[in-house]
Design an enzyme around this catalytic site. Structure first.
Site, PDB file in Angstrom:
ATOM      1  N   ARG A 184       0.912  -1.154   0.000  1.00 20.89           N
ATOM      2  CA  ARG A 184       0.000   0.000   0.000  1.00 20.89           C
ATOM      3  C   ARG A 184       0.929   1.176   0.000  1.00 20.89           C
ATOM      4  NH1 ARG A 184      -2.390   3.963  -0.815  1.00 20.89           N
ATOM      5  NH2 ARG A 184      -4.245   4.766   0.243  1.00 20.89           N
ATOM      6  N   HIS A 204       1.998   7.110   1.594  1.00 23.11           N
ATOM      7  CA  HIS A 204       0.906   8.080   1.467  1.00 23.11           C
ATOM      8  C   HIS A 204       0.591   8.723   2.820  1.00 23.11           C
ATOM      9  CE1 HIS A 204      -1.272   4.584   3.065  1.00 23.11           C
ATOM     10  NE2 HIS A 204      -2.224   5.413   3.434  1.00 23.11           N
ATOM     11  N   HIS A 243      -2.955  11.149   4.818  1.00 22.98           N
ATOM     12  CA  HIS A 243      -4.358  11.552   4.618  1.00 22.98           C
ATOM     13  C   HIS A 243      -4.888  12.402   5.764  1.00 22.98           C
ATOM     14  CE1 HIS A 243      -4.635   7.760   6.852  1.00 22.98           C
ATOM     15  NE2 HIS A 243      -4.162   7.115   5.801  1.00 22.98           N
ATOM     16  N   GLU A 275      -5.484   7.009  11.163  1.00 21.31           N
ATOM     17  CA  GLU A 275      -5.684   5.613  10.761  1.00 21.31           C
ATOM     18  C   GLU A 275      -5.319   4.677  11.903  1.00 21.31           C
ATOM     19  OE1 GLU A 275      -3.972   4.444   6.968  1.00 21.31           O
ATOM     20  OE2 GLU A 275      -3.074   2.664   7.873  1.00 21.31           O
ATOM     21  N   HIS A 282       3.004   7.268   5.748  1.00 20.58           N
ATOM     22  CA  HIS A 282       3.224   5.878   6.155  1.00 20.58           C
ATOM     23  C   HIS A 282       3.081   4.927   4.966  1.00 20.58           C
ATOM     24  CE1 HIS A 282      -1.075   6.861   6.652  1.00 20.58           C
ATOM     25  NE2 HIS A 282      -1.297   5.622   6.237  1.00 20.58           N
ATOM     26  N   GLU A 287     -10.668   5.688   1.393  1.00 22.50           N
ATOM     27  CA  GLU A 287      -9.305   5.246   1.097  1.00 22.50           C
ATOM     28  C   GLU A 287      -8.897   5.641  -0.334  1.00 22.50           C
ATOM     29  OE1 GLU A 287      -7.160   4.168   3.134  1.00 22.50           O
ATOM     30  OE2 GLU A 287      -5.725   2.886   2.120  1.00 22.50           O
ATOM     31  N   HIS A 347     -25.880  -2.705  27.651  1.00 27.74           N
ATOM     32  CA  HIS A 347     -25.036  -1.559  28.022  1.00 27.74           C
ATOM     33  C   HIS A 347     -25.205  -0.443  26.998  1.00 27.74           C
ATOM     34  CE1 HIS A 347     -22.590  -3.454  24.906  1.00 27.74           C
ATOM     35  NE2 HIS A 347     -21.974  -2.310  24.763  1.00 27.74           N
TER      36      HIS A 347
END
Ligand code: MN
Ligand code: MN
Length: 387
Positions: A98, A101, A103, A107, A146, A169, A279
């Site tokens: 990957r 990049h 963003h 993440e 990353h 993405e 809960h």
């Protein structure tokens, strides 16, 4: 109806009939989808009102194929109620990358299978490289560049989580895209070399691409200005779980995984017949990813509204703030799922604990239950219970 009987009857083709209500389906039908959602076909009698859809399956997401892997996402486009968190399921072959990049969203990731090498640098020139395996997490703050690369015999598959339900993405800042949109003379000036050095850079983005397998982690180490102050990786499965009758829970938020400032998570394991207790969460929405097993979740949305959904591996669930909910294991194997929150901390309020810690006369005036019911509730919170 007896719950045990209901479970064993599941494989039989169900019809929308409950007692004297309903009738058989005689028109067009999708038996496979209906069998996946038995509690939509015949809702529990307590379901009522118009609760929004709270389920999506990655099986229904667009698959983005690339040389070296694939990705598919569940954003607010797929599951409109989930505006705080978006998720991506991604696969990388051995050596598949990957690409480098960054963003707008932060993440967080959970490794589902296999091995990967992850890299990043921070704004102070600290460099980070690590190898991550099943049950490991990583967290890259917004804007931090990353990469991820598949390792081992079969690469890896993981879940990415972003702290923005509208994040896609497909909308990332890619190294290849940046270079393709920068004139060669500017690149030459930037790096102090001849323009010809950039004759072979890609003309379009790579996104995911096949690369040679890297060597051992030690040979890939670059010190930079030293290690990042708070590691971008964390071994969640190595964390000792809270074990109880009916299952186990690991809670990982910024108190343990310091770098993870905007995502908190719980990895919940529920044995057959057990359930995640009734809960709710007093801070934010919940976003769920089902790893294995079969589940039924009922969500109470106040004002006479409640709705039940079914989940299996690869499904996503959503619980809007601060709706009450419980998750039952309705299969024959361990149910394992992630509860994910856009928060620096995990928090939940237990119905049982609320009743235990409120003057019992007051509770009994509401509910007309015997004192033995309240006395039997343990003082400590029991996130997973078994009947
Ligand atoms: Mn990323
Ligand atoms: Mn919950």
């Amino acid at each position: 109806m007896n719950r045990e009987r209901e479970r064993t009857e599941r494989p039989v083709r169900r019809q929308p009939i409950s007692g004297a209500r309903g009738a058989t389906i005689i028109g067009p039908t999708n038996p496979a989808r209906e069998a996946e959602n038995p509690d939509l076909m015949v809702p529990p009698s307590v379901d009522h009102g118009t609760v929004a859809n709270l389920r999506w399956s990655f099986a229904d997401s667009h698959m983005h194929l690339s040389d070296g892997g694939w990705g598919r996402e569940t954003t607010a486009r797929e599951l409109p109620i989930a505006t705080e968190v978006a998720g991506v399921n991604m696969r990388l072959t051995p050596g598949g990358v990957r690409e480098m990049h960054w963003h707008k969203a932060a993440e967080w990731a959970y490794m589902l299978k296999g091995l990967a090498r992850i890299t990043a640098i921070d704004q102070d020139g600290h460099a980070f490289q690590d190898d991550v395996g099943e049950g490991d997490l990583w967290y890259f703050p917004a804007g931090i560049p990353h990469s991820i690369q598949g390792l081992g015999d079969d690469g890896c598959e993981f879940l990415l989580v972003f702290d923005d339900g509208f994040f896609s993405e497909e909308e990332t800042f890619l190294l290849s895209d940046l270079m393709a949109h920068t004139p060669k003379d500017i690149l030459a000036k930037n790096f102090g070399v001849a323009e010809s050095a950039f004759d072979r850079i890609p003309q379009k983005d790579l996104w995911i691409f096949q690369a040679p397998m890297p060597g051992p982690l030690e040979s890939d180490r670059i010190a930079g200005a030293g290690p990042v102050p708070e590691s971008f990786s964390y071994r969640m499965l190595a964390q000792e779980p809270m074990r109880m009758r009916g299952g186990a829970v690991r809670i990982t938020d910024s108190s343990r995984f310091k770098a993870s400032k905007t995502i908190a998570a719980a990895l919940v394991e529920v044995e057959p017949g057990g359930m995640r207790e009734v809960h709710w969460h007093p801070n934010v929405d919940e976003w769920q990813y089902y790893i294995e097993g079969r589940a039924r979740m009922t969500v109470f949305a106040s004002t006479n509204n409640a709705r039940t959904f079914n989940f299996q591996a690869g499904d996503v669930g959503a619980v809007p703030f601060p709706m009450a909910h419980y998750v039952e294991n309705i299969g024959d194997t361990t149910l394992r799922f992630l509860e994910i929150f856009r928060s620096d901390h995990f928090a939940d309020v237990s119905l049982a604990q609320w009743l235990k810690l409120t003057p019992h006369e007051l509770v009994r005036a509401h509910l007309h239950v015997d004192e033995s019911v309240l006395n039997g509730i343990p003082l400590a919170k029991m996130p997973v219970v078994s009947g």
